[in-house]
Design an enzyme around this catalytic site. Structure first.
Site, mmCIF file in Angstrom:
data_model
loop_
_atom_site.group_PDB
_atom_site.id
_atom_site.type_symbol
_atom_site.label_atom_id
_atom_site.label_comp_id
_atom_site.label_asym_id
_atom_site.label_seq_id
_atom_site.Cartn_x
_atom_site.Cartn_y
_atom_site.Cartn_z
ATOM 1 N N GLU A 14 71.487 17.018 -3.752
ATOM 2 C CA GLU A 14 72.650 17.821 -4.161
ATOM 3 C C GLU A 14 72.258 18.952 -5.100
ATOM 4 O O GLU A 14 71.325 18.809 -5.901
ATOM 5 C CB GLU A 14 73.664 16.919 -4.878
ATOM 6 C CG GLU A 14 74.203 15.826 -3.993
ATOM 7 C CD GLU A 14 74.978 14.750 -4.748
ATOM 8 O OE1 GLU A 14 75.933 14.207 -4.171
ATOM 9 O OE2 GLU A 14 74.629 14.432 -5.904
ATOM 10 N N ASP A 49 79.937 7.613 -5.794
ATOM 11 C CA ASP A 49 79.820 9.053 -6.099
ATOM 12 C C ASP A 49 79.350 9.869 -4.909
ATOM 13 O O ASP A 49 78.774 10.931 -5.075
ATOM 14 C CB ASP A 49 78.881 9.246 -7.298
ATOM 15 C CG ASP A 49 77.461 8.731 -7.030
ATOM 16 O OD1 ASP A 49 77.246 8.124 -5.951
ATOM 17 O OD2 ASP A 49 76.574 8.942 -7.861
HETATM 18 N N1 LIG Z 1 78.917 9.353 -11.747
HETATM 19 C C1 LIG Z 1 77.841 9.922 -12.218
HETATM 20 O O1 LIG Z 1 77.912 10.910 -12.935
HETATM 21 C C2 LIG Z 1 76.509 9.300 -11.905
HETATM 22 C C3 LIG Z 1 75.373 9.746 -12.590
HETATM 23 C C4 LIG Z 1 74.170 9.092 -12.348
HETATM 24 C C5 LIG Z 1 74.110 8.062 -11.422
HETATM 25 N N2 LIG Z 1 75.238 7.700 -10.754
HETATM 26 C C6 LIG Z 1 75.217 6.581 -9.810
HETATM 27 O O2 LIG Z 1 75.091 5.411 -10.583
HETATM 28 C C7 LIG Z 1 74.512 4.395 -9.780
HETATM 29 C C8 LIG Z 1 73.415 3.689 -10.547
HETATM 30 O O3 LIG Z 1 72.352 4.569 -10.768
HETATM 31 P P1 LIG Z 1 70.970 3.997 -11.328
HETATM 32 O O4 LIG Z 1 70.127 5.189 -11.583
HETATM 33 O O5 LIG Z 1 71.248 3.034 -12.437
HETATM 34 O O6 LIG Z 1 70.490 3.195 -10.056
HETATM 35 P P2 LIG Z 1 69.484 1.918 -10.000
HETATM 36 O O7 LIG Z 1 69.090 1.773 -8.579
HETATM 37 O O8 LIG Z 1 68.428 2.085 -11.021
HETATM 38 O O9 LIG Z 1 70.403 0.696 -10.455
HETATM 39 C C9 LIG Z 1 71.468 0.235 -9.676
HETATM 40 C C10 LIG Z 1 71.588 -1.268 -9.855
HETATM 41 O O10 LIG Z 1 72.756 -1.722 -9.142
HETATM 42 C C11 LIG Z 1 72.446 -3.009 -8.639
HETATM 43 N N3 LIG Z 1 73.393 -3.372 -7.585
HETATM 44 C C12 LIG Z 1 73.439 -2.910 -6.308
HETATM 45 N N4 LIG Z 1 74.469 -3.506 -5.654
HETATM 46 C C13 LIG Z 1 75.069 -4.325 -6.543
HETATM 47 C C14 LIG Z 1 76.184 -5.192 -6.455
HETATM 48 N N5 LIG Z 1 76.883 -5.341 -5.322
HETATM 49 N N6 LIG Z 1 76.545 -5.898 -7.548
HETATM 50 C C15 LIG Z 1 75.838 -5.777 -8.705
HETATM 51 N N7 LIG Z 1 74.769 -4.971 -8.844
HETATM 52 C C16 LIG Z 1 74.396 -4.244 -7.775
HETATM 53 C C17 LIG Z 1 71.009 -2.894 -8.189
HETATM 54 O O11 LIG Z 1 70.384 -4.164 -8.059
HETATM 55 C C18 LIG Z 1 70.398 -2.050 -9.313
HETATM 56 O O12 LIG Z 1 69.813 -2.823 -10.323
HETATM 57 C C19 LIG Z 1 74.023 5.082 -8.514
HETATM 58 O O13 LIG Z 1 74.925 4.766 -7.484
HETATM 59 C C20 LIG Z 1 74.064 6.548 -8.853
HETATM 60 O O14 LIG Z 1 74.272 7.353 -7.729
HETATM 61 C C21 LIG Z 1 76.427 8.300 -10.976
#
Ligand SMILES: NC(=O)c1ccc[n+]([C@@H]2O[C@H](COP(=O)([O-])OP(=O)(O)OC[C@H]3O[C@@H](n4cnc5c(N)ncnc54)[C@H](O)[C@@H]3O)[C@@H](O)[C@H]2O)c1
Length: 360
Positions: free
Chosen positions: A67, A242
């Site tokens: 993105e 997101d």
């Molecule tokens: N809204 C925003 O501004 C924003 C900003 C950054 C990241 N994000 C999103 O936040 C999310 C997390 O990012 P990250 O960098 O921590 O990713 P990451 O991969 O480091 O961590 C995600 C965690 O979620 C866990 N997980 C997956 N499915 C699950 C479920 N059903 N129940 C419980 N846990 C579960 C995984 O095991 C993992 O530990 C991503 O989806 C990312 O796109 C959003």
């Protein structure tokens, strides 16, 4: 700085790589960084009408998304590149990686080029806590934190520190499908003054929670939170839904709540909101901040901040980073763009030690 002999000394870009941003955060301290970025985000959201806004440009792949997030005010243009690849961690790569730039609007000169993975985690946590400060029940003390990956600790610290004077989260109820992620979070936050309760499921984590932060990564229409898990007065901070086809909340959770978003045109495409009809009511957060729309109405209302991440937050984070880096003398000036001392003689910059080969 390494510059060509004909370079224009007025065109320098400050470059902060991952090591430089890490050093800056360590010098200032992470809680102070989150608070500083939150302050800048709030100031930016209070000037909402002054920004030239658009939904981000997203290029999709079966495994993730790449993105570009542009936004500008009268002073600065900013963009961030960011990806989202939930399967990456299995291959030893982060789910989210980012970098961005800040340029002067008056001249278009790029002034800052920086790594933004760390800054994205900081600004996302800052934004979440800023929203919760206005939307969560005052006196909220317990937060369920579902998804304990890269973003999670930042969220925890923001909710500990930024909900208001004398307020803040003191207990975290943790769940991740990967117990190693939760164990990592417990190690990282051992000295943070938070009670850490490891739970066996999302439903268990939500029991007794005032605030629920979902920050999971899974490229599918997930329903991490379902209606029977809700309790009156809960505030949900839904961070991981997101992207089109990537959600965390059951549609009935949204129906049961008042829903707040960053920038409606983008959130309708990317947020948990993507599951709802086009006329499903939402409120843009800036309106709550400037008092033109109500936030939480009473102690029993369920509120949702359907976070997707908006370019304005990154603009704010870059403006903050630029000021801090300047003050601390961090980063390296680089000649990012070719800018000849004689601005009309770009061709002449090719004359270095030897004249350029011109033969066809
Ligand atoms: N809204 C925003 O501004 C924003 C900003 C950054 C990241 N994000 C999103 O936040 C999310 C997390 O990012 P990250 O960098 O921590 O990713 P990451 O991969 O480091 O961590 C995600 C965690 O979620 C866990 N997980 C997956 N499915 C699950 C479920 N059903 N129940 C419980 N846990 C579960 C995984 O095991 C993992 O530990 C991503 O989806 C990312 O796109 C959003």
């Amino acid at each position: 700085m390494r510059s060509s002999p004909a370079a224009n000394p007025g065109v320098h870009t400050r470059f902060l790589d991952a090591a430089a941003v890490r050093a800056l955060v360590q010098r200032i301290g992470l809680p102070a960084c989150i608070a500083g970025v939150a302050g800048q985000i709030e100031a930016h959201f209070r000037r909402w009408p002054e920004f030239d806004k658009s939904a981000r440009i997203a290029c999709h792949h079966p495994l993730g998304v790449a993105e570009l997030m542009p936004v500008a005010d009268g002073e600065h243009f900013a963009f961030k590149y960011v990806n989202g690849h939930p399967g990456n961690t299995a291959a030893g790569l982060p789910t989210v990686m980012a970098f961005g730039a800040l340029a002067e609007m008056a001249t278009g000169t790029p002034r800052l080029l920086a790594e933004m993975s760390l800054l994205t985690a900081i600004r996302t946590a800052a934004m979440s806590a800023l929203a919760a400060r206005l939307l969560a029940r005052p006196g909220s003390r317990t937060m369920a934190l579902v998804g304990n990956g890269a973003q999670a600790e930042f969220q925890a610290l923001a909710f500990r520190d930024l909900l208001g004077p004398g307020l803040g989260i003191t207990t975290l109820r943790l769940f991740d499908v990967d117990p190693a992620a939760t164990a990592k979070l417990c190690r990282n936050l051992a000295g943070a003054g938070l009670a850490l309760q490891v739970c066996a499921s999302t439903a268990e984590a939500l029991q007794g929670a005032d605030i629920v932060t979902t920050v999971t990564a899974d490229k599918r229409r997930a329903t991490i939170v379902t209606p029977e898990m809700l309790a009156p007065g809960m505030h949900l901070n839904a961070v991981g839904g997101d992207c089109p086809g990537k959600t965390e909340l059951h549609p009935e959770v949204l129906r049961a709540a008042s829903v707040f978003v960053e920038y409606e045109p983008q959130s309708r495409i990317e947020g948990d909101l993507q599951q709802m009809p086009a006329d499903f009511p939402v409120t843009e957060f800036w309106r709550v901040l400037d008092g033109s729309a109500p936030g939480r109405r009473d102690q029993t209302e369920i509120t949702v901040f359907d976070s997707v991440g908006f370019a304005l937050e990154d603009h704010a984070a870059l403006v903050w980073l630029q000021a801090q880096a300047q003050q601390l003398g961090l980063g390296t000036p680089i000649e990012l763009v070719a800018a000849p001392a004689d601005p009309k003689d770009l061709f002449g910059t090719l004359h270095g030690a030897a004249a350029p080969a011109l033969a066809a």
